[in-house]
Design a protein around this motif. Structure first.
Motif, PDB file in Angstrom:
ATOM      1  N   ALA A  65      36.397  15.264 -36.360  1.00  0.00           N
ATOM      2  CA  ALA A  65      35.842  14.374 -35.344  1.00  0.00           C
ATOM      3  C   ALA A  65      36.803  13.225 -35.043  1.00  0.00           C
ATOM      4  O   ALA A  65      36.967  12.822 -33.878  1.00  0.00           O
ATOM      5  N   TRP A  66      37.420  12.693 -36.088  1.00  0.00           N
ATOM      6  CA  TRP A  66      38.396  11.622 -35.867  1.00  0.00           C
ATOM      7  C   TRP A  66      39.583  12.126 -35.033  1.00  0.00           C
ATOM      8  O   TRP A  66      40.103  11.395 -34.170  1.00  0.00           O
ATOM      9  N   ALA A  67      40.036  13.351 -35.291  1.00  0.00           N
ATOM     10  CA  ALA A  67      41.183  13.885 -34.547  1.00  0.00           C
ATOM     11  C   ALA A  67      40.862  13.994 -33.055  1.00  0.00           C
ATOM     12  O   ALA A  67      41.658  13.562 -32.199  1.00  0.00           O
ATOM     13  N   TRP A  68      39.669  14.529 -32.711  1.00  0.00           N
ATOM     14  CA  TRP A  68      39.305  14.662 -31.297  1.00  0.00           C
ATOM     15  C   TRP A  68      38.995  13.307 -30.672  1.00  0.00           C
ATOM     16  O   TRP A  68      39.223  13.109 -29.479  1.00  0.00           O
ATOM     17  N   PHE A  69      38.497  12.373 -31.479  1.00  0.00           N
ATOM     18  CA  PHE A  69      38.268  11.014 -30.956  1.00  0.00           C
ATOM     19  C   PHE A  69      39.587  10.349 -30.581  1.00  0.00           C
ATOM     20  O   PHE A  69      39.702   9.698 -29.535  1.00  0.00           O
ATOM     21  N   VAL A  70      40.606  10.522 -31.420  1.00  0.00           N
ATOM     22  CA  VAL A  70      41.915   9.939 -31.133  1.00  0.00           C
ATOM     23  C   VAL A  70      42.530  10.607 -29.901  1.00  0.00           C
ATOM     24  O   VAL A  70      43.161   9.935 -29.059  1.00  0.00           O
ATOM     25  N   ILE A  71      42.355  11.933 -29.752  1.00  0.00           N
ATOM     26  CA  ILE A  71      42.904  12.624 -28.582  1.00  0.00           C
ATOM     27  C   ILE A  71      42.259  12.115 -27.296  1.00  0.00           C
ATOM     28  O   ILE A  71      42.939  11.811 -26.295  1.00  0.00           O
ATOM     29  N   ALA A  72      40.917  12.001 -27.288  1.00  0.00           N
ATOM     30  CA  ALA A  72      40.232  11.512 -26.092  1.00  0.00           C
ATOM     31  C   ALA A  72      40.583  10.048 -25.811  1.00  0.00           C
ATOM     32  O   ALA A  72      40.759   9.645 -24.642  1.00  0.00           O
ATOM     33  N   LEU A  73      40.692   9.243 -26.886  1.00  0.00           N
ATOM     34  CA  LEU A  73      41.054   7.836 -26.693  1.00  0.00           C
ATOM     35  C   LEU A  73      42.478   7.706 -26.153  1.00  0.00           C
ATOM     36  O   LEU A  73      42.757   6.847 -25.289  1.00  0.00           O
ATOM     37  N   ALA A  74      43.396   8.574 -26.627  1.00  0.00           N
ATOM     38  CA  ALA A  74      44.772   8.521 -26.122  1.00  0.00           C
ATOM     39  C   ALA A  74      44.820   8.915 -24.646  1.00  0.00           C
ATOM     40  O   ALA A  74      45.583   8.330 -23.852  1.00  0.00           O
ATOM     41  N   ALA A  75      43.998   9.886 -24.234  1.00  0.00           N
ATOM     42  CA  ALA A  75      43.970  10.266 -22.821  1.00  0.00           C
ATOM     43  C   ALA A  75      43.453   9.134 -21.960  1.00  0.00           C
ATOM     44  O   ALA A  75      43.983   8.862 -20.861  1.00  0.00           O
ATOM     45  N   SER A  76      42.395   8.431 -22.462  1.00  0.00           N
ATOM     46  CA  SER A  76      41.846   7.318 -21.684  1.00  0.00           C
ATOM     47  C   SER A  76      42.821   6.145 -21.617  1.00  0.00           C
ATOM     48  O   SER A  76      43.075   5.583 -20.539  1.00  0.00           O
ATOM     49  N   LEU A  77      43.389   5.782 -22.774  1.00  0.00           N
ATOM     50  CA  LEU A  77      44.345   4.668 -22.782  1.00  0.00           C
ATOM     51  C   LEU A  77      45.610   5.023 -22.004  1.00  0.00           C
ATOM     52  O   LEU A  77      46.199   4.166 -21.324  1.00  0.00           O
ATOM     53  N   GLY A  78      46.049   6.274 -22.116  1.00  0.00           N
ATOM     54  CA  GLY A  78      47.245   6.671 -21.374  1.00  0.00           C
ATOM     55  C   GLY A  78      47.049   6.552 -19.880  1.00  0.00           C
ATOM     56  O   GLY A  78      47.971   6.110 -19.153  1.00  0.00           O
ATOM     57  N   ALA A  79      45.862   6.929 -19.398  1.00  0.00           N
ATOM     58  CA  ALA A  79      45.598   6.801 -17.965  1.00  0.00           C
ATOM     59  C   ALA A  79      45.557   5.337 -17.552  1.00  0.00           C
ATOM     60  O   ALA A  79      46.050   4.952 -16.474  1.00  0.00           O
ATOM     61  N   ASN A  80      44.969   4.490 -18.392  1.00  0.00           N
ATOM     62  CA  ASN A  80      44.910   3.062 -18.053  1.00  0.00           C
ATOM     63  C   ASN A  80      46.311   2.453 -17.984  1.00  0.00           C
ATOM     64  O   ASN A  80      46.617   1.640 -17.089  1.00  0.00           O
ATOM     65  N   ILE A  81      47.154   2.812 -18.939  1.00  0.00           N
ATOM     66  CA  ILE A  81      48.508   2.243 -18.956  1.00  0.00           C
ATOM     67  C   ILE A  81      49.354   2.824 -17.825  1.00  0.00           C
ATOM     68  O   ILE A  81      50.145   2.119 -17.171  1.00  0.00           O
ATOM     69  N   ALA A  82      49.196   4.139 -17.567  1.00  0.00           N
ATOM     70  CA  ALA A  82      50.009   4.778 -16.534  1.00  0.00           C
ATOM     71  C   ALA A  82      49.701   4.225 -15.152  1.00  0.00           C
ATOM     72  O   ALA A  82      50.598   4.130 -14.283  1.00  0.00           O
ATOM     73  N   THR A  83      48.470   3.828 -14.906  1.00  0.00           N
ATOM     74  CA  THR A  83      48.096   3.317 -13.588  1.00  0.00           C
ATOM     75  C   THR A  83      48.236   1.804 -13.484  1.00  0.00           C
ATOM     76  O   THR A  83      47.794   1.201 -12.502  1.00  0.00           O
ATOM     77  N   ALA A  84      48.844   1.205 -14.491  1.00  0.00           N
ATOM     78  CA  ALA A  84      49.007  -0.253 -14.467  1.00  0.00           C
ATOM     79  C   ALA A  84      50.333  -0.666 -13.835  1.00  0.00           C
ATOM     80  O   ALA A  84      50.762  -1.818 -14.005  1.00  0.00           O
ATOM     81  N   GLY A  85      50.996   0.217 -13.142  1.00  0.00           N
ATOM     82  CA  GLY A  85      52.269  -0.108 -12.484  1.00  0.00           C
ATOM     83  C   GLY A  85      53.471   0.392 -13.233  1.00  0.00           C
ATOM     84  O   GLY A  85      54.604   0.240 -12.755  1.00  0.00           O
ATOM     85  N   LEU A  86      53.269   0.975 -14.435  1.00  0.00           N
ATOM     86  CA  LEU A  86      54.405   1.492 -15.200  1.00  0.00           C
ATOM     87  C   LEU A  86      54.826   2.882 -14.745  1.00  0.00           C
ATOM     88  O   LEU A  86      55.885   3.370 -15.149  1.00  0.00           O
ATOM     89  N   LEU A  87      53.989   3.539 -13.954  1.00  0.00           N
ATOM     90  CA  LEU A  87      54.293   4.888 -13.492  1.00  0.00           C
ATOM     91  C   LEU A  87      54.119   4.952 -11.991  1.00  0.00           C
ATOM     92  O   LEU A  87      53.146   4.425 -11.457  1.00  0.00           O
ATOM     93  N   ASP A  88      55.067   5.578 -11.348  1.00  0.00           N
ATOM     94  CA  ASP A  88      54.988   5.769  -9.907  1.00  0.00           C
ATOM     95  C   ASP A  88      54.054   6.952  -9.627  1.00  0.00           C
ATOM     96  O   ASP A  88      54.386   8.102  -9.920  1.00  0.00           O
ATOM     97  N   LEU A  89      52.870   6.641  -9.105  1.00  0.00           N
ATOM     98  CA  LEU A  89      51.894   7.687  -8.861  1.00  0.00           C
ATOM     99  C   LEU A  89      52.305   8.631  -7.734  1.00  0.00           C
ATOM    100  O   LEU A  89      51.707   9.694  -7.586  1.00  0.00           O
ATOM    101  N   ASN A  90      53.315   8.214  -6.958  1.00  0.00           N
ATOM    102  CA  ASN A  90      53.791   9.108  -5.903  1.00  0.00           C
ATOM    103  C   ASN A  90      54.787  10.138  -6.434  1.00  0.00           C
ATOM    104  O   ASN A  90      54.994  11.174  -5.806  1.00  0.00           O
ATOM    105  N   GLU A  91      55.370   9.837  -7.578  1.00  0.00           N
ATOM    106  CA  GLU A  91      56.341  10.750  -8.194  1.00  0.00           C
ATOM    107  C   GLU A  91      55.957  10.938  -9.671  1.00  0.00           C
ATOM    108  O   GLU A  91      56.583  10.400 -10.580  1.00  0.00           O
ATOM    109  N   VAL A  92      54.898  11.688  -9.928  1.00  0.00           N
ATOM    110  CA  VAL A  92      54.431  11.917 -11.303  1.00  0.00           C
ATOM    111  C   VAL A  92      55.346  12.932 -11.962  1.00  0.00           C
ATOM    112  O   VAL A  92      55.647  13.989 -11.382  1.00  0.00           O
TER     113      VAL A  92
END
Length: 228
Positions: A65-92
């Motif tokens: 359960a901890w492993a899948w919790f970390v995977i889902a949390l990493a996906a959520s945090l990764g999306a938040n960080i990626a859309t904060a201006g660090l990634l060009d959404l036009n060139e993914v």
């Protein structure tokens, strides 16, 4: 009138969930998942996150359960960080497109493992019961033998001398006096008589039986007569 109480924690959770939902939608849409597919990605991530959290609370072995919790949390945090201006959404980049495209299969695997695994926490093992010692069988009960002791007979008076010597009368079989013999005593006497005959080859006499049983002479004579 019931007053509505606003919980600050719930408000904060609703805001954080809405922002995370929007960031995941934007990232999925930028990675080529348009239409309803872009909206399904944040739902999938949040559901896996909640399922892993519930799994951790209902089982003691929560490593998976901890492993899948970390995977889902990493996906959520990764999306938040990626859309904060660090990634060009036009060139993914291509690797991110691959991760987004493979997320449904990964989420399905995690959800299946979390749902179809035992969810009840194992109970504490009970102490082993000490083995009861074997119960020895009751010894064979020996029947209680009650010996009824007859009253001692009155002393016999010496016979008067015969005036003339008469020839000895013919042998008359001795009849036992009318004495009541208990059945248990008779059975015991019969066993003694059988043992005596097997040992000496002779039938037991009244005197020997009287000495063995410790009974008065009339009772011994009565038993001897019944054994004959």
């Amino acid at each position: 009138m019931t007053r509505i109480r606003i919980d600050a924690v719930l408000v904060q959770a609703a805001i954080a969930g809405a922002l995370s939902f929007a960031h995941l939608h934007d990232l999925a849409e930028a990675s080529g998942q348009d239409g309803w597919k872009a909206w399904a990605y944040p739902v999938s991530v949040d559901l896996l996150l909640v399922a892993a959290w519930r799994r951790m609370r209902t089982t003691s072995d929560n490593r998976a359960a901890w492993a899948w919790f970390v995977i889902a949390l990493a996906a959520s945090l990764g999306a938040n960080i990626a859309t904060a201006g660090l990634l060009d959404l036009n060139e993914v980049p291509a690797w991110l497109r691959i991760l987004v495209a493979g997320w449904p299969a990964l989420a399905f695997l995690g959800g299946t493992l979390l749902v179809h695994s035992p969810t009840t926490a194992p109970t504490e093992s009970e102490p082993a019961r000490a083995a009861a010692p074997p119960v020895a069988p009751d010894p064979e009960r020996v029947p209680d033998v009650t010996v009824e002791r007859a009253p001692d007979p009155a002393p016999e008076l010496p016979p008067a001398p015969a005036p003339v010597a008469a020839p000895a009368p013919a042998a008359v079989p001795v009849t036992a006096p009318d004495v009541s013999v208990p059945p248990a005593l008779l059975d015991h006497a019969r066993k003694l008589a059988d043992t005596h005959q097997a040992t000496t080859g002779k039938r037991i006499d009244s005197a020997t039986l009287r000495a063995r049983l410790g009974v008065p002479a009339p009772l011994a004579d009565a038993i001897t007569a019944q054994l004959a």
